[in-house]
Design a protein around this motif. Structure first.
Motif, PDB file in Angstrom:
ATOM      1  N   GLU A 139      -0.330   6.243   6.586  1.00 39.89           N
ATOM      2  CA  GLU A 139      -0.306   7.328   6.644  1.00 39.89           C
ATOM      3  C   GLU A 139       1.004   7.654   6.513  1.00 39.89           C
ATOM      4  OE1 GLU A 139      -2.463   9.471   7.619  1.00 39.89           O
ATOM      5  OE2 GLU A 139      -4.403   7.787   7.705  1.00 39.89           O
ATOM      6  N   SER A 188      -1.799   6.457  -2.102  1.00 36.41           N
ATOM      7  CA  SER A 188      -2.534   6.678  -2.830  1.00 36.41           C
ATOM      8  C   SER A 188      -3.629   5.286  -1.797  1.00 36.41           C
ATOM      9  CB  SER A 188      -2.613   6.139  -4.493  1.00 36.41           C
ATOM     10  OG  SER A 188      -2.522   7.115  -4.780  1.00 36.41           O
ATOM     11  N   GLU A 189      -5.023   5.721  -2.172  1.00 36.49           N
ATOM     12  CA  GLU A 189      -5.792   4.669  -1.901  1.00 36.49           C
ATOM     13  C   GLU A 189      -5.626   3.179  -1.940  1.00 36.49           C
ATOM     14  OE1 GLU A 189      -8.095   5.125   0.990  1.00 36.49           O
ATOM     15  OE2 GLU A 189      -8.206   6.908   0.851  1.00 36.49           O
ATOM     16  N   PRO A 190      -5.494   2.146  -1.150  1.00 39.62           N
ATOM     17  CA  PRO A 190      -5.026   1.053  -1.970  1.00 39.62           C
ATOM     18  C   PRO A 190      -6.378   0.265  -2.033  1.00 39.62           C
ATOM     19  CG  PRO A 190      -4.747   0.847   0.973  1.00 39.62           C
ATOM     20  CD  PRO A 190      -5.015   2.139   0.568  1.00 39.62           C
ATOM     21  N   ARG A 191      -6.291  -0.929  -2.850  1.00 35.64           N
ATOM     22  CA  ARG A 191      -7.471  -2.256  -2.606  1.00 35.64           C
ATOM     23  C   ARG A 191      -6.595  -3.374  -2.040  1.00 35.64           C
ATOM     24  NH1 ARG A 191      -6.695  -5.959  -5.564  1.00 35.64           N
ATOM     25  NH2 ARG A 191      -5.528  -6.354  -7.815  1.00 35.64           N
ATOM     26  N   ARG A 226       1.211  -0.537   0.004  1.00 36.17           N
ATOM     27  CA  ARG A 226       0.024   0.078   0.052  1.00 36.17           C
ATOM     28  C   ARG A 226       0.770   1.481   0.138  1.00 36.17           C
ATOM     29  NH1 ARG A 226      -2.228   0.543   6.546  1.00 36.17           N
ATOM     30  NH2 ARG A 226      -0.250   1.011   7.578  1.00 36.17           N
ATOM     31  N   ASP A 245       1.245  11.701  -1.042  1.00 34.40           N
ATOM     32  CA  ASP A 245       0.792  10.861   0.007  1.00 34.40           C
ATOM     33  C   ASP A 245       0.547   9.533  -0.709  1.00 34.40           C
ATOM     34  OD1 ASP A 245       0.288  12.412   2.399  1.00 34.40           O
ATOM     35  OD2 ASP A 245      -1.661  13.185   1.302  1.00 34.40           O
ATOM     36  N   HIS A 296       2.173   4.952  -5.282  1.00 31.10           N
ATOM     37  CA  HIS A 296       1.130   6.009  -5.779  1.00 31.10           C
ATOM     38  C   HIS A 296       0.153   5.484  -6.996  1.00 31.10           C
ATOM     39  CE1 HIS A 296       0.360   9.838  -7.763  1.00 31.10           C
ATOM     40  NE2 HIS A 296      -0.009  10.414  -6.737  1.00 31.10           N
ATOM     41  N   ALA A 342      -4.365   1.530  -8.209  1.00 32.81           N
ATOM     42  CA  ALA A 342      -4.474   1.475  -7.046  1.00 32.81           C
ATOM     43  C   ALA A 342      -3.327   0.757  -7.466  1.00 32.81           C
ATOM     44  CB  ALA A 342      -6.040   0.995  -6.072  1.00 32.81           C
ATOM     45  N   SER A 397      -2.601  -3.128  10.314  1.00 29.87           N
ATOM     46  CA  SER A 397      -3.233  -2.459   8.231  1.00 29.87           C
ATOM     47  C   SER A 397      -3.625  -4.229   8.035  1.00 29.87           C
ATOM     48  CB  SER A 397      -1.622  -2.584   7.936  1.00 29.87           C
ATOM     49  OG  SER A 397      -0.644  -3.638   8.136  1.00 29.87           O
ATOM     50  N   LYS A 432      -5.501   2.407   4.139  1.00 25.61           N
ATOM     51  CA  LYS A 432      -4.739   3.444   3.636  1.00 25.61           C
ATOM     52  C   LYS A 432      -3.633   3.564   3.914  1.00 25.61           C
ATOM     53  CE  LYS A 432      -3.837   8.272   1.675  1.00 25.61           C
ATOM     54  NZ  LYS A 432      -4.896   9.488   0.976  1.00 25.61           N
TER      55      LYS A 432
END
Length: 361
Positions: A128, A141-144, A106, A139, A109, A118, A191, A126
């Motif tokens: 931090e 990116s949002e993961p799947r 994760r 930052d 980007h 993703a 996580s 996500k």
């Protein structure tokens, strides 16, 4: 310091290391087109070949495994050829070098992912943190969340990457299970909220790193395989001691070459959270590499007490290609230029002088 055991040879599996000082993996973001390490990388690593063992910067096992721009891969023939120049140069200087196998999960980007997809992770949580992309820190990116039937493909990527590393001339490989990247994301419950065979219990959360390591060891040999972990760094977990004791014991049963441990917070305090590293080492029972902020005095003290076998130095190796000689002869260390750590060319990469070069100036 010539009578210091830190500078004496050490038997690591089938290899004899010249000393107990290890160059830790250091991301430098200088790969060329196609994520191929170039001639400058061969020069950089060969300058540091007096380390008992070099562990290379992380090399992504697939494009999906990439999290920062200009990091090298180990999944194409061109990358294998580029790394062969590195290993040939290190071996010509009498050095030993392992390749670190890396999947960031994760910590990536969309601009680095195939088809701007993703990033993948055990769970859609996500991170931090930031990554270096488009010549700046951004930052993540949002993961799947990975589907269960995708996991074996990633394990196969690790195995294939290990075979590629040996084809490129490396003496062995290190499985990167530390610093908040994919394998650690599976290990820690901060996580990983999966409810299948790869989540939930200590045993299930450990499954991914153990299956990856078993696959890599089956491909290249257990004595050519090491693992890096960071029990209290990066991702939070509610049961770190029990979790990592279990992992260490299982890895010890595989008879792998070493366990490389980031003790405490990376580039930070060792006591950031309670953890018994002596207990961890006893559970593993084989070569233990201690990492995080070591200097000559601290490494010597712990070696004398029998608390670790090898000691890895990170940033000191950037500005001091001849770090081993400087430590041995008490020559002051050169200072690191933080502005040139990530990306660029020779400046801050291959232009730090050795003692010999300085004395000729």
């Amino acid at each position: 310091m010539t009578d210091n055991a830190l500078f004496e040879p050490y038997k690591l599996g089938t290899l004899t290391l010249a000393n107990r000082i290890v160059m830790a993996p250091l991301t430098r973001n200088r790969a060329g087109p196609g994520f191929v390490p170039g001639d400058i990388a061969a020069k950089y690593y060969s300058q540091r070949a007096t380390a008992g063992l070099i562990i290379s910067e992380g090399a992504q096992i697939s494009q999906e495994g990439q999290g920062y721009q200009d990091t090298p891969g180990i999944y194409t023939q061109a990358q294998i050829a580029g790394w062969r120049k590195v290993t040939d140069a290190v071996h010509a200087k009498g050095g030993r070098i392992f390749l670190q196998l890396w999947h960031v999960g994760r910590v990536s980007h969309v601009d680095l992912q195939p088809n701007a997809q993703a990033p993948v992770a055990p769970s859609a949580i996500k991170a931090e943190t930031k990554v270096f992309v488009n010549n700046a820190f951004a930052d993540v990116s949002e993961p799947r969340a990975l589907e269960l039937d995708e996991i074996q493909g990633i394990i196969a990527d690790f195995r294939r990457a290990a075979a590629n590393a040996i084809a490129a001339g490396f003496d062995g490989v290190e499985v990167h299970g530390a610093n908040g990247y994919l394998l650690e994301q599976f290990i820690k419950d901060g996580s990983n909220t999966r409810t299948d065979a790869y989540g939930g219990s200590i045993e299930h959360r450990a499954r991914m790193i153990l299956e990856v390591t078993a696959a890599v060891a089956a491909e290249v040999g257990a004595q050519r395989t090491g693992v890096r972990i960071s029990p209290v760094n990066a991702v939070t977990s509610t049961d770190s001691q029990a979790q990592f004791n279990y992992i260490a014991e299982k890895l010890g049963q595989m008879d792998i070459a070493y366990l490389h441990v980031v003790e405490g917070a990376r580039s930070g305090p060792h006591d950031v959270a309670p953890f018994d590293y002596a207990e961890l080492r006893a559970k593993f029972g084989n070569t233990y590499i201690a990492n995080n902020g070591y200097n000559l005095e601290r490494a010597t003290s712990r070696l004398t007490k029998g608390e670790a076998d090898l000691f890895s130095f990170g940033r000191p190796f950037i500005a001091n290609p001849d770090l081993v000689e400087r430590l041995k002869t008490a020559v002051p260390l050169a200072e690191l230029n933080p502005a040139t750590i990530y990306g660029g060319g020779a400046e801050g990469y291959t232009d730090y002088p050795s003692i010999a070069a300085s004395s000729r100036a």
